[in-house]
Design an enzyme around this catalytic site. Structure first.
Site, mmCIF file in Angstrom:
data_model
loop_
_atom_site.group_PDB
_atom_site.id
_atom_site.type_symbol
_atom_site.label_atom_id
_atom_site.label_comp_id
_atom_site.label_asym_id
_atom_site.label_seq_id
_atom_site.Cartn_x
_atom_site.Cartn_y
_atom_site.Cartn_z
ATOM 1 N N GLU A 122 51.039 34.185 37.749
ATOM 2 C CA GLU A 122 49.771 34.792 38.160
ATOM 3 C C GLU A 122 49.533 34.623 39.657
ATOM 4 O O GLU A 122 48.933 35.497 40.297
ATOM 5 C CB GLU A 122 48.605 34.181 37.365
ATOM 6 N N THR A 124 30.789 58.190 25.776
ATOM 7 C CA THR A 124 30.078 58.598 26.986
ATOM 8 C C THR A 124 28.669 59.116 26.706
ATOM 9 O O THR A 124 27.939 59.420 27.642
ATOM 10 C CB THR A 124 30.868 59.684 27.726
ATOM 11 N N PRO A 148 35.464 59.194 24.392
ATOM 12 C CA PRO A 148 34.584 58.537 23.416
ATOM 13 C C PRO A 148 33.633 57.565 24.095
ATOM 14 O O PRO A 148 33.999 56.867 25.038
ATOM 15 C CB PRO A 148 35.572 57.796 22.496
#
Length: 628
Positions: free
Chosen positions: A448, A228, A226
């Protein structure tokens, strides 16, 4: 290749021309419901005017009527079912004419004899109820039903007012005189444009191919993820060829009424033949083109299958020499019926895939048209930060950057605005009102930092672009963004093992520093376990099990969604697979633990800096971590 994100988990177009409009509309069609209401209102007014015309006479009690009759003051009267009207012999002083009266009678069998006795000229009139019966029994109820139907029809898309045209195609035609979309408006899909160029030549000059006995392909299917640009490419083909373009969605064929879809398919192809050469574009073909068969659910599949059968017949029947080309688009090619994909129907399948780095730069150049950019904006840097993005995603990034710049009253859109827009698209909006307490912030910073440090220490780790402990999106308390240096389409075993190590870095850092673990690593564990299982079952990277794949998967080619898996191995093999997956995770876990313990001072420094600033760039991380 997508951007790797490590989340710390907490708890103006022109109006389209309708091809089904009649050449001339009648008055009632133009006026719509207003003219119907006007007609009903006039009928009601006429009825009450007729029924009350007698009521305008002087109404007297029946006793007074008997007194007038006894004193011979009545000259004539008319006896009806509900009332008696008549004329007195005396004159009205206002008008100078005989007084007229009306009274409500009682049942009196001797009334006729009394009237004859006093010399009154009388007659009996049978009252007609035809008009009232017609009005209140037929006209008004049906008018109300019709108006209610029209109102509900407009609410549901106009089906109620267009019942007679329900079998007509809902396709919209874009005439060749409208503003054209050309291949210049589509970027990042050079291979698809090259293949479609031959289709354009077919439409422009079909004789060039027919002279050698060839014929135009009946159908071209555009397949890809979807966003593109499949629909845009179809419009560009029409604009380049200069022919009418019929645009309809697959879901527009099917209605609640049986047989409507097949009728609309027939009507669409009839109109296309009348306007040949032209292009029929059916978007989301999988809405009607799914494989036939399987269990029936309340007859729900029957109408779709009839529509598909009619489409197959029409594509077999129309003459390619007339210049009618059928283009379709879908992101679910694996569910389409095989009869649609055979030669003679959709002869060609063109893949419209995600753009590479060069393609993303070209797409960004199109979407920044009309935007006021600052001199420091580097489109190639933005394209590098957005691997895996399609054209729709890049358009969204450009629009979000413009909105963010306008929100803080900038004079132009800067690189910082694009950075913030990309972060918003990838990780969600910042939760400015959701702040972490000191203990949680400390833990998230180490989590992190563990991801970041391992990504810098492993041999194939991709560059760190940004590390943040600002909460974003749903449940993401922090994230680490890695941007690949170049486009890659495959990965080695060592690269996959390094990815597993980076995923486990946050959990191991928590365990080393705090002696305890949290729920924040849930997303990391999910991805690392899936990656390890794929290494064993799909990629044949297990030394113990060898170069064998396990499990037959029905997998979407473009969406990557696995619908079911056929287990083609024994229970003993399943136990070996589980053991090998556990071994991959365990060895990676121990490897990460060793790396973080050896580099504990760097981990502490990185976490302290991150806790203080909340966001670190790739350059700031590199200044703290010295990669061996």
């Amino acid at each position: 290749m997508p951007v790797k994100k490590r989340n710390f988990q907490g708890n103006s177009k022109k109006p389209e021309i309708e091809i089904n409009k009649p050449a001339e509309r009648k008055f009632w069609q133009k006026q719509g419901p207003f003219s119907i209401w006007y007609f009903v209102l006039m009928m009601i007014v006429f009825y009450f005017f007729q029924s009350t015309i007698e009521v305008k006479r002087e109404q007297i009690p029946y006793s007074e009527f008997q007194n007038y009759l006894a004193t011979d003051q009545i000259s004539e009267c008319v006896i009806m079912e509900k009332y008696i009207s008549g004329t007195l012999r005396t004159m009205d002083p206002k008008t100078g004419k005989p007084r007229r009266f009306i009274t409500i009678p009682l049942h009196d069998a001797t009334l006729a004899g009394t009237l004859e006795k006093h010399g009154v000229k009388y007659s009996v009139k049978i009252e007609s109820h035809f008009l009232s019966n017609l009005l209140f029994t037929w006209v008004i109820p049906f008018a109300i039903i019709f108006l209610l139907w029209g109102y509900l029809g407009r609410k549901m898309g106009g089906a109620g007012m267009n019942f007679l045209n329900i079998g007509k195609s809902k396709a919209h035609i874009h005439a060749e005189t409208e503003q054209k979309v050309t291949f210049k408006d589509a970027a990042g899909v050079d291979e698809a444009k090259e293949e479609l160029g031959e289709v354009i030549e077919f439409l422009r000059n079909p004789e060039h191919f027919q002279r050698l006995g060839g014929h135009m392909p009946k159908g071209v299917l555009l397949v890809g993820p979807p966003g593109t640009g499949k629909t845009l490419l179809a419009r560009a083909v029409s604009g380049e060829a200069g022919v009418p373009f019929f645009n309809i969605s697959g879901s527009d064929f099917v209605e609640m009424f049986v047989g409507v879809g097949a009728s609309r398919v027939r009507d669409l192809f009839e109109q296309a033949r009348a306007k040949a050469p032209c292009i029929i574009f059916i978007d989301e073909l999988d809405a009607i083109g799914r494989q036939r068969g399987g269990p029936m659910v309340m007859g729900g599949h029957d109408e779709r299958e009839q529509t598909l059968n009619q489409l197959l017949v029409e594509m077999d029947g129309f003459d390619t020499g007339k210049g009618v080309m059928v283009l379709s688009a879908t992101n679910r090619p694996e569910v389409l019926d095989k009869a649609l994909l055979r030669p003679g129907r959709f002869d060609r399948q063109i893949v419209v895939d995600k753009p590479d780095l060069k393609g993303r730069v070209a797409i960004l150049k199109i979407h920044i048209h009309g935007l006021k950019l600052a001199p420091d904006v580097d489109l190639e840097m933005i394209a590098r930060r957005t691997p895996g993005f399609v054209g729709a995603d890049l358009a969204n990034v450009a629009n979000e950057a413009a909105i963010l710049a306008a929100r803080i009253n900038r004079g132009s859109i800067t690189t910082a605005d694009f950075e913030a827009a990309i972060d918003r698209v990838i990780a969600g909006p910042e939760k400015k009102n959701s702040t972490l307490d000191t203990e949680e912030k400390h833990r998230v910073a180490y989590h992190e930092s563990g991801h970041t440090l391992i990504a810098k220490l492993v041999p194939t780790g991709e560059p760190i672009h940004k590390v943040s402990i600002i909460p974003r999106g749903i449940g993401a308390l922090g994230y680490t963004l890695q941007v690949p240096e170049k486009e890659k389409f495959m990965a080695t075993k060592n690269e996959l093992l390094d990815q597993v190590a980076v995923l486990l870095g946050g959990r191991v850092a928590e365990e080393i520093v705090f002696g305890d673990i949290s729920t924040g690593a849930q997303n990391d564990l999910e991805h690392s376990s899936e990656l390890a299982r794929n290494m064993v079952c799909s990629y044949g990277m297990s030394e113990k099990l060898g170069a064998i794949t396990f499990g037959k998967k029905n997998k979407s080619l473009f969406l990557g969604t696995e619908y079911n898996e056929e287990k083609n191995y024994s229970e003993e093999t399943a136990r070996q697979i589980d053991a090998e997956v556990k071994t991959v995770i365990h060895e990676s876990y121990q490897r990460v633990r060793m790396l973080l313990k050896e580099n504990r001072p760097i981990l502490d420094a990185l976490a302290a800096e991150l806790e203080e600033k909340e966001v670190l760039s790739g350059e700031e991380v590199a200044s703290i971590v010295k990669k061996p």
